[in-house]
Scaffold this active site. Structure first.
Site, short mmCIF file in Angstrom:
data_model
loop_
_atom_site.label_atom_id
_atom_site.label_comp_id
_atom_site.label_asym_id
_atom_site.label_seq_id
_atom_site.Cartn_x
_atom_site.Cartn_y
_atom_site.Cartn_z
N TYR A 282 0.82 -1.21 0.00
CA TYR A 282 0.00 0.00 0.00
C TYR A 282 0.86 1.26 0.00
O TYR A 282 0.68 2.15 -0.82
CB TYR A 282 -0.93 0.02 1.23
CG TYR A 282 -2.12 -0.90 1.14
CD1 TYR A 282 -2.35 -1.70 0.03
CD2 TYR A 282 -3.02 -0.97 2.19
CE1 TYR A 282 -3.44 -2.54 -0.04
CE2 TYR A 282 -4.12 -1.81 2.14
CZ TYR A 282 -4.33 -2.60 1.03
OH TYR A 282 -5.42 -3.43 0.96
N ASP A 283 1.76 1.36 0.95
CA ASP A 283 2.58 2.57 1.06
C ASP A 283 3.74 2.31 2.01
O ASP A 283 3.55 2.03 3.18
CB ASP A 283 1.73 3.74 1.60
CG ASP A 283 2.40 5.09 1.40
OD1 ASP A 283 3.62 5.18 1.66
OD2 ASP A 283 1.72 6.05 1.01
#
Length: 481
Positions: A282-283
């Site tokens: 995701y990040d």
């Protein structure tokens, strides 16, 4: 100086979804070691709502018997599972623009004429709520797949939030909820109530928080021309901390040489065997607190533990204007926010900024215009004993104050974790508490060690005399006869 430098136990990055970085996708727990249990999308075992969703995608020409991945019941809830081996960077799915939900979708809808002046995320949130209550919505099968809530802290009860006492995450969560409530109040007054014929009378603050949570956890951003977009099916993709790259996971591309249509293309960043779940990262930059607020999970990776120090130049400072000019010249502002990560050094620019804020008395000569082009370089090193002592004392006092806000010690929290048998949200709270306390202790130790070096540090005046050849390398004064 006491009031001008503080630890931000409640610093809030206001959610601006239309400009947010990173991918917001559906909340998930972290992948467990247990194997994925894929369920054929045509199987009667698939939940009815997901089966209808898959059929709808088929009717739209988006999926078929040749699709390389399909929805499945997985340890995290729902996910995407490979129907055959998928190579690294191979396309997993492609969704045409006509099936995206974004501000353009809203503007083309029956409420579009009301949404032109709204924040993009607010308009999409309002659209989701209206479509959710519209029995004849063309988005019904997609909306029925969306969860009623996630484990994001915005959905936690007061009792659950109490377990976050002392953390920045608690302050940030309450700040975000207040922000969302204020946006809803304005929306209700300006749009919903004056246009009752277009909206269900059932629209409540809880509905708006639900929509906010859906966007926060599922929307994709950082896309060509798209800063906020929901992509049906693609938003079933889960996060895996073992994937350490965000490269090439997804993009927007043209549908073909002679087509003006756009496609959202999702790729697998790693090789996936048939029957295994497809994941992305995701990040990489989000802290555990941000992961908990956005998606509803945390990781055990210490690099995800962070604490934000907020340092500001007070307007009451007699040198406020000079200090602000210097800060802005060096890419900063009246307030500096510095994220300290467990096991890592202090952020670049933090010591310079805090030394600048603390400049006073006999050190203030460095604020004179003659030093405009060199002062930031001077601030990389200690200015004077009094300046260095002050910043150490203020930061350490702030850390001690923040630590005193916790009701438990790290050891007590770790013992609870080791005992196990915890509800997911309690486990998250414990990990957040432990992480923040560890970083606070780390910051305190850094400045404690610095206090012990005050008598041996080299300060500006001594460095200047050396540059002029008036002091030797051992600090002795040089005389000429």
């Amino acid at each position: 100086m006491t009031a001008s430098v503080a630890v931000a136990t409640g610093f809030l990055r206001l959610p601006s979804l239309q400009n947010s970085s990173g991918i917001f996708t559906r909340q998930r727990n972290l992948p467990k070691k247990s194997s994925v249990k894929p369920i054929c999308a045509s199987s009667s075992e698939l939940p009815e709502n997901v089966g209808k969703f898959w059929k709808w995608l088929g009717d739209q020409g988006v999926v078929s018997g040749k699709s390389v991945a399909e929805p499945a019941v997985v340890p995290e809830g729902l996910g995407l599972v490979a129907r055959r081996d998928i190579g690294r960077n191979e396309v997993v799915l492609e969704i045409p623009k006509r099936l995206w939900i974004n501000p353009e979708t809203v503007m083309a809808s029956k409420i579009g004429f009301l949404c032109g002046e709204l924040k993009p995320w607010v308009s999409v949130a309002l659209f989701l709520i209206r479509e959710k209550y519209a029995e004849d919505s063309s988005w019904r099968v997609y909306l029925d797949v969306l969860p009623e809530s996630t484990h994001s802290t915005i959905f936690w009860s007061e009792e659950e939030l109490a377990e976050l006492k002392g953390t920045q995450l608690l302050s940030n969560t309450l700040g975000v909820k207040e922000y969302v409530e204020n946006e809803f109040s304005k929306l209700q007054e300006d749009i919903i109530l004056p246009n009752k014929e277009l909206f269900s009378s059932r629209i409540t603050l809880d509905d708006f928080i639900w929509a906010f949570g859906i966007l926060r956890s599922r929307a994709f951003s950082r896309l060509r021309g798209q800063n906020l977009v929901l992509i049906p099916l693609a938003d079933l993709i889960n996060h895996n901390p073992a994937i350490t790259t965000e490269d090439y996971a997804y993009e927007i591309k043209g549908a073909g040489l002679f087509s003006r249509d756009l496609l959202f293309s999702l790729k697998s960043p790693v090789y996936v065997k048939a029957g295994e779940q497809v994941y992305i990262q995701y990040d990489l930059k989000k802290s555990n607190a941000e992961l908990a607020l956005d998606y509803g999970f945390v990781e055990s990776n210490p690099n995800r533990n962070s604490y934000t120090l907020t340092i500001e130049i007070p307007e009451s400072d007699p040198f406020f204007g000079d200090k602000l000019d210097i800060a802005e010249t060096n890419g900063m502002s009246e307030t500096g926010y510095f994220d300290i990560v467990e096991g890592q050094t202090l952020p670049a620019g933090m010591l310079q900024y805090i030394r600048l804020v603390a400049l006073s008395g006999s050190d203030a000569f460095l604020l004179e215009s003659i030093f405009n082009n060199t002062i930031w370089g001077h601030l990389e090193l200690p200015v004077s004993r009094s300046n260095e002592e002050l910043i150490c004392r203020v930061v350490r006092d702030a850390c001690k104050s923040a630590l005193s806000g916790f009701s438990t010690t790290i050891e007590e929290d770790e013992k609870l974790l080791e005992e196990g048998k915890l509800e997911l949200r309690m486990e998250m709270a414990l990990k957040i508490r432990i992480g923040e306390k560890k970083v606070l202790q780390q910051i305190d130790q850094i400045f404690k060690d610095r206090e012990l070096e005050l008598d041996v540090l080299e300060y500006y005046q001594e460095r200047r005399l050396k540059d002029l050849g008036l002091v030797g390398e051992q600090g002795e004064i040089i005389f000429w006869e």
